[in-house]
Design a protein around this motif. Sequence first.
Motif, PDB file in Angstrom:
ATOM      1  N   VAL A 204      83.244   4.620 -18.273  1.00  0.00           N
ATOM      2  CA  VAL A 204      83.491   4.209 -19.657  1.00  0.00           C
ATOM      3  C   VAL A 204      84.220   5.295 -20.428  1.00  0.00           C
ATOM      4  O   VAL A 204      85.187   5.024 -21.164  1.00  0.00           O
ATOM      5  CB  VAL A 204      82.162   3.847 -20.350  1.00  0.00           C
ATOM      6  CG1 VAL A 204      82.376   3.631 -21.848  1.00  0.00           C
ATOM      7  CG2 VAL A 204      81.558   2.596 -19.732  1.00  0.00           C
ATOM      8  N   ALA A 205      83.796   6.538 -20.260  1.00  0.00           N
ATOM      9  CA  ALA A 205      84.348   7.634 -21.056  1.00  0.00           C
ATOM     10  C   ALA A 205      85.706   8.119 -20.564  1.00  0.00           C
ATOM     11  O   ALA A 205      86.540   8.557 -21.365  1.00  0.00           O
ATOM     12  CB  ALA A 205      83.362   8.802 -21.066  1.00  0.00           C
ATOM     13  N   ARG A 206      85.951   8.011 -19.254  1.00  0.00           N
ATOM     14  CA  ARG A 206      87.136   8.667 -18.684  1.00  0.00           C
ATOM     15  C   ARG A 206      88.166   7.720 -18.076  1.00  0.00           C
ATOM     16  O   ARG A 206      89.288   8.146 -17.813  1.00  0.00           O
ATOM     17  CB  ARG A 206      86.692   9.648 -17.596  1.00  0.00           C
ATOM     18  CG  ARG A 206      85.675  10.694 -18.044  1.00  0.00           C
ATOM     19  CD  ARG A 206      86.301  11.775 -18.908  1.00  0.00           C
ATOM     20  NE  ARG A 206      85.312  12.791 -19.238  1.00  0.00           N
ATOM     21  CZ  ARG A 206      84.990  13.825 -18.447  1.00  0.00           C
ATOM     22  NH1 ARG A 206      85.572  13.948 -17.268  1.00  0.00           N
ATOM     23  NH2 ARG A 206      84.096  14.705 -18.832  1.00  0.00           N
ATOM     24  N   HIS A 207      87.808   6.468 -17.819  1.00  0.00           N
ATOM     25  CA  HIS A 207      88.715   5.612 -17.055  1.00  0.00           C
ATOM     26  C   HIS A 207      88.889   4.236 -17.691  1.00  0.00           C
ATOM     27  O   HIS A 207      88.446   3.217 -17.135  1.00  0.00           O
ATOM     28  CB  HIS A 207      88.213   5.467 -15.615  1.00  0.00           C
ATOM     29  CG  HIS A 207      88.331   6.722 -14.820  1.00  0.00           C
ATOM     30  ND1 HIS A 207      89.531   7.160 -14.291  1.00  0.00           N
ATOM     31  CD2 HIS A 207      87.400   7.661 -14.497  1.00  0.00           C
ATOM     32  CE1 HIS A 207      89.339   8.307 -13.650  1.00  0.00           C
ATOM     33  NE2 HIS A 207      88.054   8.628 -13.764  1.00  0.00           N
ATOM     34  N   PRO A 208      89.592   4.174 -18.814  1.00  0.00           N
ATOM     35  CA  PRO A 208      89.808   2.870 -19.451  1.00  0.00           C
ATOM     36  C   PRO A 208      90.591   1.904 -18.578  1.00  0.00           C
ATOM     37  O   PRO A 208      90.467   0.682 -18.729  1.00  0.00           O
ATOM     38  CB  PRO A 208      90.599   3.231 -20.728  1.00  0.00           C
ATOM     39  CG  PRO A 208      91.195   4.576 -20.449  1.00  0.00           C
ATOM     40  CD  PRO A 208      90.202   5.274 -19.578  1.00  0.00           C
ATOM     41  N   GLU A 209      91.369   2.429 -17.642  1.00  0.00           N
ATOM     42  CA  GLU A 209      92.177   1.563 -16.779  1.00  0.00           C
ATOM     43  C   GLU A 209      91.324   0.734 -15.826  1.00  0.00           C
ATOM     44  O   GLU A 209      91.827  -0.224 -15.216  1.00  0.00           O
ATOM     45  CB  GLU A 209      93.180   2.409 -15.993  1.00  0.00           C
ATOM     46  CG  GLU A 209      92.623   3.190 -14.820  1.00  0.00           C
ATOM     47  CD  GLU A 209      91.881   4.472 -15.206  1.00  0.00           C
ATOM     48  OE1 GLU A 209      91.366   5.148 -14.287  1.00  0.00           O
ATOM     49  OE2 GLU A 209      91.835   4.788 -16.415  1.00  0.00           O
ATOM     50  N   ARG A 210      90.051   1.044 -15.686  1.00  0.00           N
ATOM     51  CA  ARG A 210      89.189   0.294 -14.776  1.00  0.00           C
ATOM     52  C   ARG A 210      88.630  -0.981 -15.411  1.00  0.00           C
ATOM     53  O   ARG A 210      87.942  -1.750 -14.724  1.00  0.00           O
ATOM     54  CB  ARG A 210      88.021   1.186 -14.319  1.00  0.00           C
ATOM     55  CG  ARG A 210      88.472   2.377 -13.482  1.00  0.00           C
ATOM     56  CD  ARG A 210      87.308   3.252 -13.042  1.00  0.00           C
ATOM     57  NE  ARG A 210      87.800   4.421 -12.307  1.00  0.00           N
ATOM     58  CZ  ARG A 210      87.030   5.412 -11.875  1.00  0.00           C
ATOM     59  NH1 ARG A 210      85.712   5.372 -12.089  1.00  0.00           N
ATOM     60  NH2 ARG A 210      87.552   6.437 -11.220  1.00  0.00           N
ATOM     61  N   PHE A 211      88.938  -1.203 -16.677  1.00  0.00           N
ATOM     62  CA  PHE A 211      88.366  -2.339 -17.396  1.00  0.00           C
ATOM     63  C   PHE A 211      89.444  -3.349 -17.761  1.00  0.00           C
ATOM     64  O   PHE A 211      90.608  -2.989 -17.973  1.00  0.00           O
ATOM     65  CB  PHE A 211      87.665  -1.849 -18.666  1.00  0.00           C
ATOM     66  CG  PHE A 211      86.518  -0.920 -18.378  1.00  0.00           C
ATOM     67  CD1 PHE A 211      85.255  -1.423 -18.129  1.00  0.00           C
ATOM     68  CD2 PHE A 211      86.717   0.459 -18.306  1.00  0.00           C
ATOM     69  CE1 PHE A 211      84.199  -0.582 -17.831  1.00  0.00           C
ATOM     70  CE2 PHE A 211      85.668   1.312 -18.007  1.00  0.00           C
ATOM     71  CZ  PHE A 211      84.408   0.789 -17.764  1.00  0.00           C
ATOM     72  N   ALA A 212      89.044  -4.617 -17.823  1.00  0.00           N
ATOM     73  CA  ALA A 212      89.973  -5.670 -18.260  1.00  0.00           C
ATOM     74  C   ALA A 212      90.467  -5.345 -19.662  1.00  0.00           C
ATOM     75  O   ALA A 212      89.711  -4.843 -20.507  1.00  0.00           O
ATOM     76  CB  ALA A 212      89.267  -7.024 -18.247  1.00  0.00           C
ATOM     77  N   ASP A 213      91.723  -5.628 -19.921  1.00  0.00           N
ATOM     78  CA  ASP A 213      92.309  -5.298 -21.225  1.00  0.00           C
ATOM     79  C   ASP A 213      91.833  -6.293 -22.277  1.00  0.00           C
ATOM     80  O   ASP A 213      92.315  -7.421 -22.349  1.00  0.00           O
ATOM     81  CB  ASP A 213      93.835  -5.309 -21.139  1.00  0.00           C
ATOM     82  CG  ASP A 213      94.488  -4.905 -22.460  1.00  0.00           C
ATOM     83  OD1 ASP A 213      93.756  -4.496 -23.390  1.00  0.00           O
ATOM     84  OD2 ASP A 213      95.723  -5.021 -22.572  1.00  0.00           O
ATOM     85  N   LYS A 214      90.884  -5.868 -23.073  1.00  0.00           N
ATOM     86  CA  LYS A 214      90.394  -6.655 -24.203  1.00  0.00           C
ATOM     87  C   LYS A 214      90.561  -5.852 -25.492  1.00  0.00           C
ATOM     88  O   LYS A 214      89.771  -5.968 -26.425  1.00  0.00           O
ATOM     89  CB  LYS A 214      88.907  -7.010 -24.010  1.00  0.00           C
ATOM     90  CG  LYS A 214      88.599  -7.757 -22.721  1.00  0.00           C
ATOM     91  CD  LYS A 214      89.104  -9.178 -22.750  1.00  0.00           C
ATOM     92  CE  LYS A 214      88.703  -9.919 -21.482  1.00  0.00           C
ATOM     93  NZ  LYS A 214      89.195 -11.322 -21.471  1.00  0.00           N
ATOM     94  N   SER A 215      91.601  -5.043 -25.533  1.00  0.00           N
ATOM     95  CA  SER A 215      91.770  -4.116 -26.648  1.00  0.00           C
ATOM     96  C   SER A 215      92.041  -4.805 -27.976  1.00  0.00           C
ATOM     97  O   SER A 215      91.995  -4.158 -29.029  1.00  0.00           O
ATOM     98  CB  SER A 215      92.895  -3.123 -26.336  1.00  0.00           C
ATOM     99  OG  SER A 215      94.115  -3.811 -26.066  1.00  0.00           O
TER     100      SER A 215
END
Length: 355
Positions: A204-215
Amino acid sequence: MSSPERTELLTLPGVLTAEQAAATVAGIAAQQRPDGAIPWFRGHHLDPWDHVEAAMALDTAGEHARAEAAYAWLARHQLPDGSWYAAYADGDAKAPTDLGRESNFCAYVAVGVWHHYLATGDDTFLDRMWPVVAAATGFVLGLQQPDGTVAWKREPDGTVRTEALLTGCSSIYQALRCALAVAEHREEPQPDWELAFGRLGHAVARHPERFADKSRYSMDWYYPVLTGAVTGPAAKERIEADWDRFVVPGLGVRCVTPNPWVTGGESAELALALWVTGESDRAVEILRSINHLRAANGMYWTGYVFEDDAVWPREQTAWTAGALLLAVAALGGDPATTDVFGVPATTPDFTPPCC
């Protein structure tokens, strides 16, 4: 109903008087079924995450028997694998309307159980709910991926939806912290949980690329801060980075950009995130900005479309009112709420050597 002494603790100038707090508590209680279930509102569905949020709000007002009934509902209707369905019609366990099992929905029981214990000191309750928390945590960690994230859900046919949601995983991070607190209190070490907690927090803290883009959704903006996965200067930087994108001065917080729609639940949760970072004055400002969502009966409308000057949807949800009470309780120094949402001085840490 809640005692005058308890609602006095839920007062906040410009946000709630004791009388208004009592009305809000009564409004949440009115949604609760005799069996303990708390649907969004009577006639609508229950989901386990919002059910727990409403129960936690009841505890802030001293409505411990009602909150305990809500947790007893979860204990009675937990599925054999430790999960719950994603939705039940009006809280009727015999009428599930979404047979998927969402990881963050199932994890959140640990937050509520620990909060209730801190509010009551009831070890008998904690003993009774420990198997529920342990089974739910086992289900959730069964969905953890090699990269530390937790898959979104298990479909009715057992298929795992492997995409990871940042909001959901941030909430699971907080839930694991609370599950570990329960385990520590019971002197039942859970080293595998600690490792999973560290791996998830790192993702969560270091790897935003691992999550689906819901920005586009404000929850993805503030939830890593609200749940303690992102702390210190990084938390403040995260809040500042998207403040103007999501906050509508005087009205609240957008649910999703660029839609001209502010919502009470997201606004109250952002206030909690601001409190976590030490920004209490800004938190109070956000809560004051959603006074326009307060209904005459003490509940809160879910949202407001400001370009159309229209309340939408026309519903008053228990979880919206619950989020507001939890934010007020944290700002007022309620010990159980500040413990659950405050960032501990130390937490289990694990940084994967490969990452």
